[in-house]
Scaffold this active site. Structure first.
Site: not given
Length: 212
Positions: A45-46
């Site tokens: 997840s960024e």
């Protein structure tokens, strides 16, 4: 199954053992629920986690452990957390095998628009531009139509996310592969005919040889 589940299940079949996979906000986060247990995928997840998993159950929420959309998630043994600078270094450095992103439009050139609707209040572009540019493979997971019509169009009317051609589009009706020659209809969903897909699509479709 509802439309989102159909899409997420089909995207999950595209992921291979050992892949490092970014999941975008919204529908793409559902993909983690449908991975074959024998396939070990590292979900990214960024906002800064590698080894993300679905929340193990009610009561396990941790306000410091969320996906990019702020929803609580779980973490697999061996998962690691890091800051945004390191996370975007992974993205921009080409270290992600796949990104799965939602979409507003995909056009005949395979270009994606997914970060802005003119006149609408949006939180910002997030990491979409970096992900489409940096990931080795880009899969768009989106419904085939919006309230106003087809989302697979001749030319994007919304601002595009990247000039790069995406690799695959998965909707509840079909699997479409953008190529230099146009959009190739590779697969229709169970019970969906080629004619139904064509009627729901503004863009021109090229039928793959195995499609009848």
């Amino acid at each position: 199954m509802n439309e989102k589940e159909i899409i997420a299940r089909r995207v999950a079949r595209e992921l291979k053992h050992g892949d490092r996979v970014n999941l975008g906000i919204g529908l793409p986060t559902l993909v983690a629920q449908y991975i074959d247990p024998s396939v070990h995928v590292f979900f990214h997840s960024e906002n800064g986690i590698m080894g993300m998993s679905p929340l193990p159950g009610e009561g396990f929420e941790d306000i410091d452990l969320t996906d990019a959309g702020g929803r609580p998630v779980g973490a697999l043994p061996g998962a690691c957390a890091f800051d945004s600078a390191f996370s975007f270094g992974l993205i921009r450095g080409g270290h992600l095998d796949v990104t799965v992103l939602g979409g507003l439009e995909v056009d005949e050139a395979g270009q994606l628009a997914n970060w802005m609707v003119p006149g609408a209040l949006v939180p910002g572009m997030g990491g979409a531009m970096d992900l489409v540019t940096g990931a080795r493979r880009v899969i768009v997971a989106m419904t085939h139509r919006s309230r106003t019509g087809s989302k697979i169009v001749r030319k994007c009317s919304l601002p595009i996310t990247s000039i790069r051609r995406v690799d695959l589009v998965v909707t509840e009706l079909a699997v479409i592969r953008p190529t230099s020659k146009g959009l190739v209809l590779e697969e229709t969903a169970t019970g969906v005919s080629v004619e139904e897909v064509q009627r729901a699509t503004e863009a021109n479709l090229i039928l793959a040889p195995h499609i009848s």
